[in-house]
Design a protein around this motif. Structure first.
Motif, PDB file in Angstrom:
ATOM      1  N   ILE A 122       0.852  -1.181   0.000  1.00 44.72           N
ATOM      2  CA  ILE A 122       0.000   0.000   0.000  1.00 44.72           C
ATOM      3  C   ILE A 122       0.891   1.234   0.000  1.00 44.72           C
ATOM      4  N   LYS A 123       0.591   2.192  -0.858  1.00 41.41           N
ATOM      5  CA  LYS A 123       1.336   3.448  -0.848  1.00 41.41           C
ATOM      6  C   LYS A 123       0.952   4.247   0.388  1.00 41.41           C
ATOM      7  N   LYS A 163       0.083   7.248   0.736  1.00 41.20           N
ATOM      8  CA  LYS A 163      -1.097   8.099   0.575  1.00 41.20           C
ATOM      9  C   LYS A 163      -2.405   7.312   0.668  1.00 41.20           C
ATOM     10  N   ASP A 164      -2.332   5.972   0.538  1.00 39.36           N
ATOM     11  CA  ASP A 164      -3.542   5.148   0.564  1.00 39.36           C
ATOM     12  C   ASP A 164      -3.784   4.451   1.897  1.00 39.36           C
ATOM     13  N   TYR A 210      -7.340   4.976   3.578  1.00 41.39           N
ATOM     14  CA  TYR A 210      -8.433   4.184   3.011  1.00 41.39           C
ATOM     15  C   TYR A 210      -8.438   2.771   3.584  1.00 41.39           C
ATOM     16  N   HIS A 211      -7.276   2.156   3.691  1.00 45.69           N
ATOM     17  CA  HIS A 211      -7.187   0.761   4.109  1.00 45.69           C
ATOM     18  C   HIS A 211      -7.398   0.553   5.605  1.00 45.69           C
ATOM     19  N   LYS A 238      -7.400  11.121   6.226  1.00 50.47           N
ATOM     20  CA  LYS A 238      -6.030  11.288   5.740  1.00 50.47           C
ATOM     21  C   LYS A 238      -5.154  11.997   6.768  1.00 50.47           C
ATOM     22  N   TYR A 251       6.163   2.202   0.954  1.00 44.98           N
ATOM     23  CA  TYR A 251       5.076   1.249   0.815  1.00 44.98           C
ATOM     24  C   TYR A 251       4.919   0.491   2.131  1.00 44.98           C
ATOM     25  N   LYS A 274       0.409  -4.850   3.324  1.00 45.97           N
ATOM     26  CA  LYS A 274      -0.956  -4.831   3.842  1.00 45.97           C
ATOM     27  C   LYS A 274      -1.137  -5.776   5.023  1.00 45.97           C
TER      28      LYS A 274
END
Length: 96
Positions: A45-46, A48-49, A52-53, A58, A81, A84
């Motif tokens: 997962i980046k 910036k994401d 969401y996860h 944010k 990164y 996950k």
């Protein structure tokens, strides 16, 4: 229209019954859900994401990364990164 939904329901049920019968003599075989969870093991997962996860805003995700620099992560070509599966495990251990 009702017949369409009935047909779709029967097709889906047939798929899952067939998948179960296929593995009837091999109880150690992986189910469809196990295969989907296995894909998470190698997903990155980046930064910036992350929000969401893990289900936060944010701003909260940025604060979490800043406050806990020991979050499992990998840096590839200057991009951060997060694995996950390791992120989920780290979050579950954080609450203890």
């Amino acid at each position: 229209m009702d017949l369409l939904f009935l047909g779709i329901g029967i097709a889906v049920a047939g798929y899952f019954i067939g998948d179960g019968l296929k593995n009837f003599k091999n109880p150690e075989a992986k189910s469809v859900m196990d295969k989907l969870e296995e894909d998470d093991l190698y997903e990155l997962i980046k930064e910036k994401d992350i929000a969401y996860h893990i289900g936060v805003s944010k701003e909260d995700a940025k604060e979490l990364v800043k406050e806990y620099p020991n979050i499992p992560h990998v840096v590839i070509n200057g991009t951060v990164y997060y694995p996950k599966s390791k992120l989920k495990q780290w979050l579950s251990n954080l609450g203890e």
